[in-house]
Design an enzyme around this catalytic site. Structure first.
Site: not given
Ligand code: CAO
Length: 434
Positions: A406-407
């Protein structure tokens, strides 16, 4: 000063005959700006005529069943004072004025044969603002439009109605709302159009097979994650030649029928060691997205392929378990999974997930994060490759790994460093002891 304004049929796109369906005003009525005064219908659409003037209806020239065309007079309106002040032409004196331009009561045109407007300038005629093309208008009566407005539904979004000539009825509005409420859980929030249904019968025979409950739930969860998380997948190759030699030696020592160790157990251990080094990977984003919840325990979910679909049992406190214990626990849980006997508690509390397709094949894939976890490790099949050691090419067993994260939580560089650590642990498993 009073202004008399004529309401006429606007340009509705080359339609010779327009049916008058409903007339919603009569002489003496107060009419508000944008209030519908009549409903007209062509072959292709129904249109509400909103008044572009506020005032009092002075005369009505149409009745239901009439046929009208562009320019036909619908009604005359005595505009309210504010509008009269703004209206530069076609002024009608109030009783107090002496200079009579148009004696309204006496000179009102005959309803059956509407006269040409006395004032030809466009500004003198308050034509109804419908649209420039009747085809683009939704085919619905004013009461249905009102009903739709009350529910916050844009009637133009309802493609066809179930009434005559595709007219939109109240039931169509209700069905539209129902559809949005059931399908919209995933799609509407993001404003994403749904995929249209297709009739496959012209192409050949088909058979309907109901999805299993696990597949349906997994599908909803994956769609939710896909839509909510900015996902990045990073690919890496790890030299596991030495690890594999050790694993084979271990398995060779085992008695017949004793549980064998697969490479996955070492991957689990290496993953947890890297998570201890990079705490952001052992975390979840708070619901408001403002903080990170760092976990002090190390539970790893393992995606298991079952006849009913994918399930993810969780191995708890992996940091406190050895390779044999992990192999034993995974064998038990994956067996339970395939028999459909996992309990909800067996699948809760994961910190990060591993999805291993290595037993099947593959060179790389992009697994989807099992939110609220922030990362997932994908594994595909190890294979012998020529690797340059500085002097020569040597055969090494290379394992492809894929890290999706999850950036919002993990930066690209952090992801690369995390995988470098995993690579180091698997490249030399003695480091797991440090
Ligand atoms: N490279 C080469 N061989 C591999 C390998 C890899 N990366 N991973 C496993 N293998 C080998 C094993 O060593 C084993 O070989 P032997 O039969 O010679 O002992 C064989 O493949 C089968 O392994 P396995 O799959 O039974 O065992 P595992 O511990 O590697 O995996 C489990 C266990 C439960 C993860 C696995 O059985 C499974 O269900 N995988 C599918 C997961 C899945 O569907 N993921 C997709 C999620 S996204 O849709």
């Amino acid at each position: 000063m009073t202004v008399l304004i004529e309401i006429k049929v606007p340009d509705v796109g080359n339609v010779a005959e327009i049916d008058v369906v409903e007339v919603l005003i009569q002489p003496g009525d107060a009419v508000a700006l944008e209030q519908t005064v009549a409903t007209l219908e062509t072959d292709k659409a129904s249109m509400d005529l909103p008044s572009s003037v506020a005032g009092t209806i002075q005369q009505v020239y149409i009745k239901p069943g009439d046929k009208v065309s562009e320019g036909s007079l619908i009604a005359t309106v005595l505009a309210n004072d504010e509008q009269a002040a703004a209206e530069p032409v076609k002024q009608v004196p109030s009783p107090a004025d002496t200079q009579v331009i148009t004696p309204i009561a006496d000179k009102a045109p005959e309803p059956v044969s509407p006269p040409v407007t006395a004032s030809p300038e466009p500004a003198a005629t308050a034509e109804l603002q419908v649209t420039d093309s009747a085809v683009r208008l939704a085919h619905a009566s004013p009461s249905v439009r009102l009903f739709a407005r009350e529910l916050g539904v844009d009637v133009t979004k309802i493609k066809t109605g179930s009434g005559r000539k595709g007219r939109i009825l109240k039931d169509d509005v209700k069905n539209f709302v129902k559809k949005v409420m059931t399908e919209g859980i995933v799609a509407v929030g993001a404003g994403i159009p749904s995929i249209p249904a297709v009739d496959f019968s012209p192409f050949g025979e088909t058979e309907i097979q109901k999805l299993s409950k696990i597949k349906r739930l997994t599908g909803q969860n994956l769609s939710r994650v896909w839509l909510n998380l900015p996902l990045v997948t990073y690919h890496e190759e790890v030299d596991i030649t030495d690890m594999e030699a050790f694993r084979n030696a271990l398995n060779a020592e085992k008695a017949k029928g004793e549980l064998k160790i697969t490479g996955l157990m070492f991957i689990i251990k290496a993953l947890v060691a890297a998570m201890q080094q990079f705490p952001n990977f052992n975390a979840s984003l708070s619901a408001d997205g403002e903080s990170l919840i760092l976990k002090k325990y190390f539970n790893i979910g393992i995606a298991v392929d079952t006849p009913n679909g994918l399930v993810v049992p969780v191995l708890r406190n992996v940091n406190n378990k050895n390779i044999n214990e992990l192999a034993f626990e995974l064998a038990g849980k994956s067996e339970k999974a395939r028999l459909g006997k996992l309990l909800p508690g067996d699948m809760q509390g994961g910190c990060m997930t591993i999805s291993s397709l290595g037993g099947i094949g593959g060179t790389a894939f992009t697994p989807i994060v099992n939110a609220p976890e922030v990362a997932i490790l994908g594994v595909t099949r190890a294979k012998m490759q020529p690797v340059w050691n500085g002097k020569e090419f040597v055969p090494r067993l290379m394992l492809p790994l894929d890290l999706t994260y999850d950036h919002r939580v993990i930066d690209g560089a952090e992801g690369a460093r995390f995988m470098a650590a995993v690579k180091q642990y698997l490249g030399d498993i003695r480091r797991l002891l440090l």
